[in-house]
Design a protein around this motif. Structure first.
Motif, PDB file in Angstrom:
ATOM      1  N   VAL A   1       0.835  -1.202   0.000  1.00 38.24           N
ATOM      2  CA  VAL A   1       0.000   0.000   0.000  1.00 38.24           C
ATOM      3  C   VAL A   1       0.870   1.251   0.000  1.00 38.24           C
ATOM      4  CG1 VAL A   1      -1.576   1.368   1.425  1.00 38.24           C
ATOM      5  CG2 VAL A   1      -2.062  -1.035   0.971  1.00 38.24           C
ATOM      6  N   LEU A   2       1.962   1.189   0.779  1.00 35.65           N
ATOM      7  CA  LEU A   2       2.894   2.318   0.799  1.00 35.65           C
ATOM      8  C   LEU A   2       3.470   2.545  -0.596  1.00 35.65           C
ATOM      9  CD1 LEU A   2       4.484   4.496   2.367  1.00 35.65           C
ATOM     10  CD2 LEU A   2       6.189   2.706   2.890  1.00 35.65           C
ATOM     11  N   CYS A   3       3.818   1.452  -1.247  1.00 36.21           N
ATOM     12  CA  CYS A   3       4.400   1.542  -2.592  1.00 36.21           C
ATOM     13  C   CYS A   3       3.385   2.105  -3.594  1.00 36.21           C
ATOM     14  CB  CYS A   3       4.868   0.164  -3.026  1.00 36.21           C
ATOM     15  SG  CYS A   3       5.615   0.115  -4.664  1.00 36.21           S
ATOM     16  N   ILE A   4       2.166   1.554  -3.601  1.00 43.01           N
ATOM     17  CA  ILE A   4       1.146   2.009  -4.537  1.00 43.01           C
ATOM     18  C   ILE A   4       0.728   3.459  -4.224  1.00 43.01           C
ATOM     19  CG2 ILE A   4      -1.160   1.568  -5.444  1.00 43.01           C
ATOM     20  CD1 ILE A   4       0.938  -0.468  -6.250  1.00 43.01           C
ATOM     21  N   SER A   5       0.736   3.821  -2.950  1.00 45.20           N
ATOM     22  CA  SER A   5       0.391   5.203  -2.575  1.00 45.20           C
ATOM     23  C   SER A   5       1.392   6.184  -3.163  1.00 45.20           C
ATOM     24  CB  SER A   5       0.351   5.328  -1.050  1.00 45.20           C
ATOM     25  OG  SER A   5      -0.645   4.495  -0.507  1.00 45.20           O
TER      26      SER A   5
ATOM     27  N   SER B   1      -1.285  12.458   1.659  1.00 45.85           N
ATOM     28  CA  SER B   1      -2.043  11.444   0.909  1.00 45.85           C
ATOM     29  C   SER B   1      -1.427  10.057   1.078  1.00 45.85           C
ATOM     30  CB  SER B   1      -2.101  11.827  -0.569  1.00 45.85           C
ATOM     31  OG  SER B   1      -0.806  11.811  -1.149  1.00 45.85           O
ATOM     32  N   VAL B   2      -0.077   9.997   0.992  1.00 47.13           N
ATOM     33  CA  VAL B   2       0.604   8.700   1.183  1.00 47.13           C
ATOM     34  C   VAL B   2       0.344   8.174   2.583  1.00 47.13           C
ATOM     35  CG1 VAL B   2       2.854   7.562   1.309  1.00 47.13           C
ATOM     36  CG2 VAL B   2       2.372   9.165  -0.552  1.00 47.13           C
ATOM     37  N   LEU B   3       0.433   9.058   3.574  1.00 46.24           N
ATOM     38  CA  LEU B   3       0.216   8.636   4.957  1.00 46.24           C
ATOM     39  C   LEU B   3      -1.216   8.160   5.173  1.00 46.24           C
ATOM     40  CD1 LEU B   3       1.262   8.423   7.853  1.00 46.24           C
ATOM     41  CD2 LEU B   3       0.609  10.824   8.204  1.00 46.24           C
ATOM     42  N   THR B   4      -2.161   8.892   4.565  1.00 48.57           N
ATOM     43  CA  THR B   4      -3.572   8.518   4.743  1.00 48.57           C
ATOM     44  C   THR B   4      -3.867   7.167   4.126  1.00 48.57           C
ATOM     45  OG1 THR B   4      -4.194  10.859   4.721  1.00 48.57           O
ATOM     46  CG2 THR B   4      -5.943   9.235   4.314  1.00 48.57           C
ATOM     47  N   PHE B   5      -3.432   6.988   2.880  1.00 42.41           N
ATOM     48  CA  PHE B   5      -3.659   5.693   2.228  1.00 42.41           C
ATOM     49  C   PHE B   5      -3.038   4.536   3.017  1.00 42.41           C
ATOM     50  CE2 PHE B   5      -3.948   8.205  -1.945  1.00 42.41           C
ATOM     51  CZ  PHE B   5      -5.330   8.191  -1.921  1.00 42.41           C
ATOM     52  N   THR B   6      -1.842   4.781   3.541  1.00 45.16           N
ATOM     53  CA  THR B   6      -1.142   3.722   4.276  1.00 45.16           C
ATOM     54  C   THR B   6      -1.819   3.437   5.607  1.00 45.16           C
ATOM     55  OG1 THR B   6       0.932   4.413   3.239  1.00 45.16           O
ATOM     56  CG2 THR B   6       1.097   2.970   5.157  1.00 45.16           C
ATOM     57  N   LEU B   7      -2.278   4.494   6.311  1.00 44.99           N
ATOM     58  CA  LEU B   7      -2.921   4.280   7.611  1.00 44.99           C
ATOM     59  C   LEU B   7      -4.212   3.478   7.481  1.00 44.99           C
ATOM     60  CD1 LEU B   7      -2.394   7.707   9.437  1.00 44.99           C
ATOM     61  CD2 LEU B   7      -1.329   5.488   9.936  1.00 44.99           C
TER      62      LEU B   7
ATOM     63  N   LEU C   1      -6.017  -7.506   0.472  1.00 45.61           N
ATOM     64  CA  LEU C   1      -5.757  -7.618  -0.962  1.00 45.61           C
ATOM     65  C   LEU C   1      -6.664  -6.682  -1.768  1.00 45.61           C
ATOM     66  CD1 LEU C   1      -5.207 -11.441  -1.629  1.00 45.61           C
ATOM     67  CD2 LEU C   1      -3.506  -9.641  -1.428  1.00 45.61           C
ATOM     68  N   GLY C   2      -7.924  -6.584  -1.364  1.00 48.69           N
ATOM     69  CA  GLY C   2      -8.857  -5.725  -2.094  1.00 48.69           C
ATOM     70  C   GLY C   2      -8.460  -4.260  -2.051  1.00 48.69           C
ATOM     71  N   TYR C   3      -7.964  -3.834  -0.896  1.00 44.78           N
ATOM     72  CA  TYR C   3      -7.533  -2.434  -0.779  1.00 44.78           C
ATOM     73  C   TYR C   3      -6.335  -2.159  -1.673  1.00 44.78           C
ATOM     74  CZ  TYR C   3      -6.217   2.005   1.347  1.00 44.78           C
ATOM     75  OH  TYR C   3      -5.904   3.323   1.560  1.00 44.78           O
ATOM     76  N   ILE C   4      -5.389  -3.123  -1.694  1.00 46.01           N
ATOM     77  CA  ILE C   4      -4.228  -2.959  -2.597  1.00 46.01           C
ATOM     78  C   ILE C   4      -4.701  -2.892  -4.045  1.00 46.01           C
ATOM     79  CG2 ILE C   4      -2.116  -4.055  -3.444  1.00 46.01           C
ATOM     80  CD1 ILE C   4      -1.747  -5.275  -0.667  1.00 46.01           C
ATOM     81  N   GLY C   5      -5.627  -3.804  -4.390  1.00 47.97           N
ATOM     82  CA  GLY C   5      -6.144  -3.833  -5.754  1.00 47.97           C
ATOM     83  C   GLY C   5      -6.874  -2.549  -6.114  1.00 47.97           C
ATOM     84  N   PHE C   6      -7.619  -2.005  -5.152  1.00 42.67           N
ATOM     85  CA  PHE C   6      -8.343  -0.752  -5.405  1.00 42.67           C
ATOM     86  C   PHE C   6      -7.378   0.383  -5.713  1.00 42.67           C
ATOM     87  CE2 PHE C   6      -9.707   3.275  -3.424  1.00 42.67           C
ATOM     88  CZ  PHE C   6     -10.741   3.611  -4.288  1.00 42.67           C
ATOM     89  N   LEU C   7      -6.321   0.545  -4.912  1.00 37.56           N
ATOM     90  CA  LEU C   7      -5.338   1.598  -5.151  1.00 37.56           C
ATOM     91  C   LEU C   7      -4.614   1.386  -6.472  1.00 37.56           C
ATOM     92  CD1 LEU C   7      -3.748   2.133  -1.602  1.00 37.56           C
ATOM     93  CD2 LEU C   7      -5.535   3.488  -2.732  1.00 37.56           C
ATOM     94  N   ALA C   8      -4.278   0.117  -6.765  1.00 40.27           N
ATOM     95  CA  ALA C   8      -3.581  -0.158  -8.016  1.00 40.27           C
ATOM     96  C   ALA C   8      -4.476   0.178  -9.220  1.00 40.27           C
ATOM     97  CB  ALA C   8      -3.168  -1.630  -8.050  1.00 40.27           C
ATOM     98  N   LEU C   9      -5.757  -0.159  -9.139  1.00 41.10           N
ATOM     99  CA  LEU C   9      -6.674   0.144 -10.240  1.00 41.10           C
ATOM    100  C   LEU C   9      -6.863   1.646 -10.401  1.00 41.10           C
ATOM    101  CD1 LEU C   9      -8.617  -0.961 -12.378  1.00 41.10           C
ATOM    102  CD2 LEU C   9     -10.409  -0.983 -10.621  1.00 41.10           C
ATOM    103  N   LEU C  10      -6.972   2.349  -9.279  1.00 41.06           N
ATOM    104  CA  LEU C  10      -7.107   3.804  -9.337  1.00 41.06           C
ATOM    105  C   LEU C  10      -5.869   4.435  -9.965  1.00 41.06           C
ATOM    106  CD1 LEU C  10      -8.689   6.394  -8.617  1.00 41.06           C
ATOM    107  CD2 LEU C  10      -7.617   6.293  -6.341  1.00 41.06           C
TER     108      LEU C  10
END
Length: 772
Positions: A580-584, A618-624, A668-677
């Motif tokens: 998530v940190l990476c995708i953020s 934004s990175v911090l929020t997505f990661t938290l 996994l779904g959250y990672i997939g959501f960020l990756a798709l976005l």
């Protein structure tokens, strides 16, 4: 000796009788005995055994003191034991008129004391003998008499209890028609059983064997009852070598031989039986010439005779007579005597003697214990006799073991000699309907056949049998599995992706190499942090992305090794948070590209809404958000080590159970959501102008990332054992390398190999392009 014919006789033993001791009612004046047939020297020796025992008793001071007993012959083979010599009809008592007899009362019934064990004991002993040598498939033949029929019935019952099967059971008596003898012989010849248990009289055995050997006969191991196993006349049985069976134990009676041989012609004349014995042995007449026989001249030497009367080498039945006589004496002693003296005038009934006989317990002079159980039977003791052929071709009766029913169960039979089997073999012959089923198989009874006939069926998968001839196979415990032979359960091998596994080593190398490359790129970027290409692509997010990629490479190492509580929780949460940190970071870079393009438009000030503080936030929020999801997962139902016993029957897969499936798929779904976005935004910005546009590289990296994780799901589900974890590690490394090379490889190439392009003019598209 002169005796009143009105006296009632007390009989001690008829040596050839079997059964419980009992009482026979006799009249006060028994009829004279019938004329005897041919003289039986063995029976005469048994009769004189009683005389010898009474002679010993009369000389003892501790048994019936002051009372003299005597004996005479009542009929052939029967010995009478007297404790009186005259009878007073008026007083109903006896008195001493000559000084020879001192007892003033007599037993008015006849007592038959059995000191030979019941044939039920012999039948049980034979069954245990057959069981001991592993014979489960036998034939049986018996004399068609009470002895044979009752004895065989007891044996068949005992054999069934021991798990022995009888292929056939035939009866025969020597007076039966020859056709029946031939039929019985043919049944034995055609049988597959190689052991024959014969509950026969010696005469029946001899007739049957002569018929059997008339035609070719397979090797047949004979098991004999005491009715024929030690009879001397059966030694004529040709081919009977190797037979075994039980007999009455041999004994030595001190002084008995001298007593038998202390016989002169004058003493022989006092008894009709002894007279007949003398005249039959020396072919002369004691009373003068009779029937052409010469008169005995006194030179006859009884010590030179060799017949059953003088043979005291094996006093088997004679010892039983000896013990029976002593048993009666002890019973009378218990009724009329106390610790110091005997009451010569005491009156008693036969039933008192009977009751006292049940309680006698003494040791004879030759060392034998005498007692009776509740059924009136003595302790069953036998010798195991083996017929062995000597150098001269004659049969010898050799004692090779003993049977004692008083020993603990299972230890009654003991062997102490070498047995020579049929055909002179030293190896125990086999007689089974089916060969033993080895461990790893079970017995399946053949339809319509006895239980000893069976097939050996291999145990089913996951089951074992650890002994020979198992009836059933046992399943192994859940964490065990049979060996190849299926006779023992071994711990299942535990499978996981260990550090020394070749695949683990390869994945570890790639993981560490990826982390090193990421750190190296970060070093290059830091060194060239003032260069236009680093500054133009948001250096802060670039360094954060390289840091997160380094963590992504390293988190794959947590999936290697034996799962534990901490490793299971760490591997999934570390994977979820680092990705998530990476995708953020990638998502932030994508937004920066879009904002930067809009800021170039006239009158636009969008960059002030997404400057460095907003990027970091934004990175911090997505990661938290991912941290929160992982925390809830660990709090509610965390992943823990789990032994997977269902996927494979023969081994254990040690893996990390997901715990809460919702938590896992939320991560996994959250990672997939960020990756798709991120993919959508990058795709929209891929054709924006300016050389600093990273959108096309981000689009490509997200395309690789999504492709990897879409293919991961079916691969993860279908991969066996440790390869499931390997697929997960491969997906982490593949997506990490995809992000790394798609985003940073072009920049590193320009910094290291095209420094002329690392200028602001070139990045702004104002530098002249080189013609190709």
């Amino acid at each position: 000796m002169a005796l009143d014919r009105r006296c009632t006789l007390t009989r001690s033993l008829h040596a050839s009788q079997k059964g419980m001791w009992f009482w026979d009612n006799l009249s006060s004046s028994p009829p004279p005995p019938p004329p005897p047939p041919n003289m039986s020297f063995r029976e005469l020796r048994n009769a004189r055994t009683t005389e010898f025992a009474i002679h010993e008793i009369n000389n003892r001071t501790d048994l019936l003191p002051g009372i003299t007993s005597s004996s005479c012959s009542c009929s052939r083979g029967r010995v009478c034991f007297y404790t009186i010599n005259e009878y007073d009809e008026n007083a109903g008592s006896l008195w001493n008129s000559t000084g020879d007899c001192k007892l003033h009362y007599m037993v008015q019934k006849c007592v038959n004391v059995q000191t030979i064990p019941s044939d039920h004991h012999q039948a049980a002993a034979l069954a245990k003998l057959v069981k001991h040598f592993g014979w489960t498939w036998i034939g049986a033949v018996r004399s068609d008499t009470d002895y044979g029929n009752y004895g065989m019935a007891a044996f068949l019952k005992a054999a069934q209890e021991e798990g022995i099967c009888v292929e056939y059971s035939e009866s025969y008596y020597r007076t039966d028609p020859r056709s029946k003898l031939e039929r019985v012989a043919n049944v034995i010849r055609r049988s597959t059983a190689r052991v024959l248990v014969a509950f026969l009289h010696s005469g029946d055995m001899l007739f049957l064997w002569q018929e059997l050997v008339r035609l070719p006969l397979p090797p047949l191991q004979l098991i004999g009852s005491e009715g024929w196993i030690i009879q001397s006349d059966i030694k004529r049985c040709i081919g009977c070598g190797g037979a075994i069976g039980f007999s009455i134990p041999r004994a030595v009676i001190p002084g008995f031989r001298e007593y038998l041989l202390d016989l002169s012609p004058a003493q022989a004349l006092k008894s009709p039986l002894l007279t007949e014995f003398w005249e039959s042995s020396f072919s002369c007449s004691l009373k003068g010439s009779s029937g052409g026989a010469r008169k005995c001249n006194g030179s006859e030497d009884i010590r030179a005779l060799q017949n059953p009367y003088t043979d005291t080498s094996e006093l088997r039945e004679s010892n039983l007579v000896y013990k029976a006589t002593y048993a009666i004496a002890h019973a009378i002693h218990g009724v009329i005597c106390n610790d110091t003296q005997c009451d010569k005038s005491a009156k008693f009934t036969p039933w008192q003697i009977l009751d006292q006989l049940k309680r006698v317990n003494f040791t004879t002079r030759n060392g034998y214990q005498v007692s009776f159980d509740a059924n009136g039977d003595p302790v069953a003791a036998y010798e195991l006799i083996n017929w062995q052929v000597n150098k001269d071709g004659y049969l010898n009766f050799v004692t090779v073991g003993q049977y004692d029913s008083s020993r603990p169960r299972g230890q009654e039979l003991s062997l102490n000699g070498v047995i020579i089997w049929v055909g002179g073999q030293t190896q125990v012959p086999k007689s089974v309907c089916s060969e033993s089923c080895p461990p790893g198989t079970r017995k399946a009874v053949q339809k319509g056949k006895p239980v000893c006939c069976y097939d050996c069926i291999p145990c089913a998968e996951g089951e074992i049998s650890n002994k020979t001839d198992s009836l059933n196979c046992m399943p192994c415990p859940p964490e065990f599995w049979p060996n190849t032979q299926q006779d023992i359960c071994l711990p299942k091998p535990v499978e996981f992706l260990s550090w020394d596994d070749t695949l683990s080593i390869i994945l570890t190398v790639f993981s560490i190499a990826g982390a090193i490359v990421a750190v190296s790129v970060a070093a290059v970027f830091y060194k060239n942090r003032a260069s236009p290409i680093v500054r133009a692509n948001n250096s802060e997010l670039s360094f954060l992305l390289l840091f997160s990629l380094t963590l992504c490479f390293l988190c794959s190492l947590t999936f290697i090794g034996q799962p534990s509580e901490w490793s299971c929780m760490l591997r999934h949460t570390a994977f979820g948070i680092t990705f998530v940190l990476c995708i953020s970071c990638v998502l932030g870079k994508t937004i920066v590209v879009l904002m930067a393009f809009r800021s170039t438009l006239p009158g636009s000030n969008t960059m002030k809404w997404f400057g460095p503080p907003q990027q970091r936030l934004s990175v911090l929020t997505f990661t938290l958000i991912q941290v929160l999801i992982c925390t809830l997962w660990l709090a509610i139902s965390p992943p823990l080590p789990f032994k997977n016993l269902k996927q494979y029957k023969e081994r254990i897969i040690l893996e990390c159970a997901l715990g809460s499936a919702i938590g896992f798929w939320a991560v996994l779904g959250y990672i997939g959501f960020l990756a798709l976005l991120c993919f959508i935004l990058a795709f929209l910005a891929r054709k924006l102008p300016d050389n600093f546009n990273e959108a096309k590289f981000i689009t490509f990296s997200m395309l690789i990332f999504c492709a990897v994780w879409v293919t991961f799901v079916p691969a993860y589900v279908s991969s066996p054992g440790k390869f499931t974890v390997a697929v997960e590690i491969f997906a982490i490394l593949a997506s990490s390398f995809g992000l790394f090379f798609s985003i940073f490889a072009p920049k590193c190439f320009i910094i290291m190999f095209r420094p002329e392009q690392n200028t602001k003019k070139h990045l702004m598209g104002k530098a002249p392009s080189k013609s190709l």
